[in-house]
Design a protein around this motif. Structure first.
Motif, PDB file in Angstrom:
ATOM      1  N   ASN A  39       5.103 -11.070  -8.929  1.00 37.75           N
ATOM      2  CA  ASN A  39       4.376 -10.119  -8.083  1.00 37.75           C
ATOM      3  C   ASN A  39       5.261  -8.911  -7.875  1.00 37.75           C
ATOM      4  O   ASN A  39       6.434  -9.043  -7.517  1.00 37.75           O
ATOM      5  N   TYR A  40       4.695  -7.705  -8.116  1.00 36.27           N
ATOM      6  CA  TYR A  40       5.510  -6.485  -8.053  1.00 36.27           C
ATOM      7  C   TYR A  40       5.139  -5.604  -6.868  1.00 36.27           C
ATOM      8  O   TYR A  40       5.331  -4.391  -6.899  1.00 36.27           O
ATOM      9  N   ASP A  41       4.634  -6.218  -5.791  1.00 39.07           N
ATOM     10  CA  ASP A  41       4.257  -5.434  -4.614  1.00 39.07           C
ATOM     11  C   ASP A  41       5.462  -4.695  -4.042  1.00 39.07           C
ATOM     12  O   ASP A  41       5.408  -3.499  -3.786  1.00 39.07           O
ATOM     13  N   TYR A  42       6.559  -5.405  -3.867  1.00 42.90           N
ATOM     14  CA  TYR A  42       7.716  -4.783  -3.225  1.00 42.90           C
ATOM     15  C   TYR A  42       8.590  -4.055  -4.244  1.00 42.90           C
ATOM     16  O   TYR A  42       8.875  -4.569  -5.315  1.00 42.90           O
ATOM     17  N   LEU A  43       9.032  -2.845  -3.882  1.00 41.53           N
ATOM     18  CA  LEU A  43       9.986  -2.103  -4.702  1.00 41.53           C
ATOM     19  C   LEU A  43      11.248  -1.774  -3.933  1.00 41.53           C
ATOM     20  O   LEU A  43      12.342  -2.166  -4.314  1.00 41.53           O
ATOM     21  N   MET A  44      11.117  -1.067  -2.804  1.00 39.01           N
ATOM     22  CA  MET A  44      12.301  -0.646  -2.058  1.00 39.01           C
ATOM     23  C   MET A  44      11.889  -0.176  -0.672  1.00 39.01           C
ATOM     24  O   MET A  44      10.707   0.065  -0.409  1.00 39.01           O
ATOM     25  N   GLY A  45      12.895  -0.079   0.214  1.00 39.44           N
ATOM     26  CA  GLY A  45      12.669   0.486   1.534  1.00 39.44           C
ATOM     27  C   GLY A  45      11.686  -0.326   2.358  1.00 39.44           C
ATOM     28  O   GLY A  45      11.656  -1.548   2.312  1.00 39.44           O
ATOM     29  N   ALA A  46      10.857   0.348   3.136  1.00 43.61           N
ATOM     30  CA  ALA A  46       9.812  -0.284   3.935  1.00 43.61           C
ATOM     31  C   ALA A  46       8.509  -0.178   3.157  1.00 43.61           C
ATOM     32  O   ALA A  46       7.991   0.913   2.949  1.00 43.61           O
ATOM     33  N   ASP A  47       7.984  -1.305   2.723  1.00 41.87           N
ATOM     34  CA  ASP A  47       6.826  -1.329   1.843  1.00 41.87           C
ATOM     35  C   ASP A  47       5.544  -1.227   2.658  1.00 41.87           C
ATOM     36  O   ASP A  47       5.291  -2.028   3.560  1.00 41.87           O
ATOM     37  N   ILE A  48       4.704  -0.259   2.310  1.00 38.71           N
ATOM     38  CA  ILE A  48       3.501   0.030   3.103  1.00 38.71           C
ATOM     39  C   ILE A  48       2.422  -1.022   2.886  1.00 38.71           C
ATOM     40  O   ILE A  48       2.187  -1.474   1.762  1.00 38.71           O
ATOM     41  N   GLU A  49       1.776  -1.397   3.982  1.00 38.62           N
ATOM     42  CA  GLU A  49       0.700  -2.389   3.971  1.00 38.62           C
ATOM     43  C   GLU A  49      -0.647  -1.682   3.782  1.00 38.62           C
ATOM     44  O   GLU A  49      -1.271  -1.208   4.737  1.00 38.62           O
ATOM     45  N   TYR A  50      -1.074  -1.603   2.512  1.00 37.51           N
ATOM     46  CA  TYR A  50      -2.312  -0.893   2.209  1.00 37.51           C
ATOM     47  C   TYR A  50      -3.561  -1.721   2.493  1.00 37.51           C
ATOM     48  O   TYR A  50      -4.676  -1.226   2.322  1.00 37.51           O
ATOM     49  N   ARG A  51      -3.403  -2.966   2.936  1.00 36.30           N
ATOM     50  CA  ARG A  51      -4.566  -3.747   3.359  1.00 36.30           C
ATOM     51  C   ARG A  51      -4.992  -3.374   4.776  1.00 36.30           C
ATOM     52  O   ARG A  51      -6.072  -3.766   5.224  1.00 36.30           O
ATOM     53  N   ASN A  52      -4.143  -2.623   5.458  1.00 33.28           N
ATOM     54  CA  ASN A  52      -4.442  -2.160   6.812  1.00 33.28           C
ATOM     55  C   ASN A  52      -5.351  -0.926   6.715  1.00 33.28           C
ATOM     56  O   ASN A  52      -4.927   0.125   6.232  1.00 33.28           O
ATOM     57  N   PRO A  53      -6.605  -0.997   7.170  1.00 36.73           N
ATOM     58  CA  PRO A  53      -7.533   0.144   7.023  1.00 36.73           C
ATOM     59  C   PRO A  53      -7.082   1.390   7.779  1.00 36.73           C
ATOM     60  O   PRO A  53      -7.412   2.508   7.380  1.00 36.73           O
ATOM     61  N   TYR A  54      -6.306   1.209   8.848  1.00 41.87           N
ATOM     62  CA  TYR A  54      -5.809   2.362   9.593  1.00 41.87           C
ATOM     63  C   TYR A  54      -4.746   3.111   8.777  1.00 41.87           C
ATOM     64  O   TYR A  54      -4.652   4.345   8.856  1.00 41.87           O
ATOM     65  N   VAL A  55      -3.973   2.371   8.009  1.00 43.30           N
ATOM     66  CA  VAL A  55      -2.994   3.000   7.106  1.00 43.30           C
ATOM     67  C   VAL A  55      -3.721   3.793   6.028  1.00 43.30           C
ATOM     68  O   VAL A  55      -3.341   4.924   5.701  1.00 43.30           O
ATOM     69  N   VAL A  56      -4.771   3.205   5.475  1.00 46.29           N
ATOM     70  CA  VAL A  56      -5.546   3.891   4.426  1.00 46.29           C
ATOM     71  C   VAL A  56      -6.113   5.198   4.961  1.00 46.29           C
ATOM     72  O   VAL A  56      -6.041   6.243   4.297  1.00 46.29           O
ATOM     73  N   GLU A  57      -6.657   5.172   6.165  1.00 43.65           N
ATOM     74  CA  GLU A  57      -7.214   6.390   6.754  1.00 43.65           C
ATOM     75  C   GLU A  57      -6.126   7.425   7.011  1.00 43.65           C
ATOM     76  O   GLU A  57      -6.343   8.629   6.821  1.00 43.65           O
ATOM     77  N   GLU A  58      -4.942   6.970   7.440  1.00 46.11           N
ATOM     78  CA  GLU A  58      -3.833   7.893   7.664  1.00 46.11           C
ATOM     79  C   GLU A  58      -3.387   8.531   6.353  1.00 46.11           C
ATOM     80  O   GLU A  58      -3.059   9.718   6.301  1.00 46.11           O
ATOM     81  N   MET A  59      -3.387   7.744   5.274  1.00 47.26           N
ATOM     82  CA  MET A  59      -3.018   8.287   3.965  1.00 47.26           C
ATOM     83  C   MET A  59      -4.038   9.323   3.485  1.00 47.26           C
ATOM     84  O   MET A  59      -3.682  10.299   2.829  1.00 47.26           O
ATOM     85  N   LYS A  60      -5.294   9.134   3.820  1.00 44.16           N
ATOM     86  CA  LYS A  60      -6.318  10.130   3.475  1.00 44.16           C
ATOM     87  C   LYS A  60      -6.094  11.417   4.274  1.00 44.16           C
ATOM     88  O   LYS A  60      -6.174  12.529   3.733  1.00 44.16           O
ATOM     89  N   LYS A  61      -5.798  11.260   5.561  1.00 41.92           N
ATOM     90  CA  LYS A  61      -5.533  12.439   6.388  1.00 41.92           C
ATOM     91  C   LYS A  61      -4.292  13.170   5.888  1.00 41.92           C
ATOM     92  O   LYS A  61      -4.243  14.403   5.850  1.00 41.92           O
ATOM     93  N   TRP A  62      -3.283  12.388   5.486  1.00 44.45           N
ATOM     94  CA  TRP A  62      -2.030  13.001   5.020  1.00 44.45           C
ATOM     95  C   TRP A  62      -2.260  13.799   3.738  1.00 44.45           C
ATOM     96  O   TRP A  62      -1.805  14.941   3.629  1.00 44.45           O
ATOM     97  N   ILE A  63      -2.983  13.226   2.758  1.00 42.46           N
ATOM     98  CA  ILE A  63      -3.161  13.938   1.494  1.00 42.46           C
ATOM     99  C   ILE A  63      -4.043  15.168   1.683  1.00 42.46           C
ATOM    100  O   ILE A  63      -3.855  16.185   1.000  1.00 42.46           O
ATOM    101  N   LYS A  64      -4.992  15.104   2.623  1.00 45.17           N
ATOM    102  CA  LYS A  64      -5.786  16.293   2.919  1.00 45.17           C
ATOM    103  C   LYS A  64      -4.897  17.389   3.487  1.00 45.17           C
ATOM    104  O   LYS A  64      -4.971  18.555   3.069  1.00 45.17           O
ATOM    105  N   TRP A  65      -4.026  17.024   4.439  1.00 48.67           N
ATOM    106  CA  TRP A  65      -3.096  17.999   5.003  1.00 48.67           C
ATOM    107  C   TRP A  65      -2.179  18.556   3.919  1.00 48.67           C
ATOM    108  O   TRP A  65      -1.960  19.774   3.840  1.00 48.67           O
ATOM    109  N   TYR A  66      -1.683  17.690   3.068  1.00 44.41           N
ATOM    110  CA  TYR A  66      -0.749  18.109   2.018  1.00 44.41           C
ATOM    111  C   TYR A  66      -1.415  19.075   1.043  1.00 44.41           C
ATOM    112  O   TYR A  66      -0.853  20.126   0.709  1.00 44.41           O
TER     113      TYR A  66
END
Length: 360
Positions: A62-89
């Protein structure tokens, strides 16, 4: 991290008021225990799962983990934050393309949803390129299909073909240079490259293509009709640096590919129209770009061994014409007969691009 939260007090919520806590991560590469630091990779148990996600590469299990603090993309609030972030970016930078790194370690379920959001809500023409590093084209193809062709992928298998060809020299069958590449599988979604920051000396995926072969490799990705090329900065401008291996400093020089500026010019001026392949010899191959109404086309010939040649008939519309090598590796002029036929040559371990000589 304060109380298992990233609070970023200096930002004062200017960009986002989202709080990253342990529910937002699936793993971390160290924990602090009383008496000192305990190193390792640790799963973070949260309400979205206590195991690594299955929607990643299964390399090494399983290659889920790579380095640092690994983001939990199963969390729907994280997914929404990532959408807001890319829109801002994207609103802030006005970029019209994105390169995504290390996709083997990121949930394909999240990627599909996130990229679909970018394409439908932000910019339908946004070009998205991902690094899904595999030496087998079938595995990249599987990932590409799973992503519903939303992104393009780097063609690592073609790079390894170039690497092997440069090492084996005349023993490599040049007519098979595209075999097993992602370009061969899905050319529309394949991005071809010769080198990158990971393949150069002393880097994580070191597999440097030898200098003598780089002009041939760049000719293939720049002048072929289906390849979508990516040029490595040091190959165009050169680079020099000091790196360390086993406590020993090593001086690395990446020489610029002298033919590369001319090959870029050929791509701009001549490499248009239907392609006709002459991949009929293990050491000398060629292809013709027929050109179009605005661009005259060219004849490309490459050798990984001795001096080579190809007899090519271009058609009566090219009868009694004179051709010169745009790269100036060959200095003679070649003349076609009344049928537009001629023998085009190439130097040993080299490439020539023959273009029609026009009278001033």
């Amino acid at each position: 991290m304060k109380g298992f939260q990233f609070v970023f007090p200096g930002r004062k919520g200017v960009y986002s008021d989202f709080i990253w806590n342990h529910q937002c991560f699936s793993g971390i590469d160290y924990v602090i225990k009383e008496g000192g630091e305990l190193k390792g990779v640790f799963k973070i148990h949260n309400e979205y799962g206590e195991e690594w996600t299955d929607a990643v590469s299964h390399q090494l299990g399983n290659y889920d983990y790579l380095m640092g603090a690994d983001i939990e993309y199963r969390n729907p609030y994280v997914v929404e934050e990532m959408k807001k972030w890319i829109k801002w970016y994207m609103d802030t930078t006005k970029v019209d393309g994105i390169r995504l790194d290390a996709l083997k370690h990121i949930s394909s379920d999240f990627l599909k949803e996130w990229i679909f959001y970018i394409k439908t809500e932000l910019n339908p023409d946004c070009y998205i390129l991902g690094e899904f590093w595999k030496d087998e084209a079938e595995k990249i193809e599987y990932f590409s299909d799973k992503m519903n062709d939303l992104i393009s992928c780097f063609d690592a298998p073609l790079h390894y073909n170039f690497f092997t060809a440069s090492k084996e020299g005349k023993d490599y069958n040049l007519s098979q240079i595209l075999k097993g590449s992602f370009l061969e599988k899905k050319p529309v979604f394949s991005v071809s490259f010769v080198e990158n920051h990971d393949t150069q000396q002393l880097q994580a995926l070191e597999s440097s293509v030898e200098d003598w072969f780089k002009p041939i490799a760049y000719t293939i990705i720049l002048l072929s009709d289906e390849a979508y090329p990516c040029v490595f900065y040091p190959d165009l401008f050169g680079a020099e640096y000091i790196d360390v291996r086993e406590d020993q400093e090593i001086h690395i020089i990446i020489s610029k590919v002298e033919e590369l500026p001319s090959l870029l010019e050929v791509r701009k001026r001549f490499a248009y129209g239907k392609q006709i392949d002459y991949f009929d010899h293990p050491n000398c191959v060629a292809f013709v770009r027929n050109g179009n109404e605005k661009h005259p086309g060219c004849i490309v010939i490459m050798s990984n061994s001795d001096e080579g040649f190809k007899e090519i008939e271009l058609g009566k519309e090219h009868a009694d014409s004179t051709y010169i090598d745009f790269l100036k590796n060959r200095h003679e002029e070649i003349h076609t007969d009344e049928n537009g036929k001629a023998i085009f040559c190439v130097n040993p371990g080299s490439v020539s691009v023959w273009v029609k000589k026009y009278k001033p």
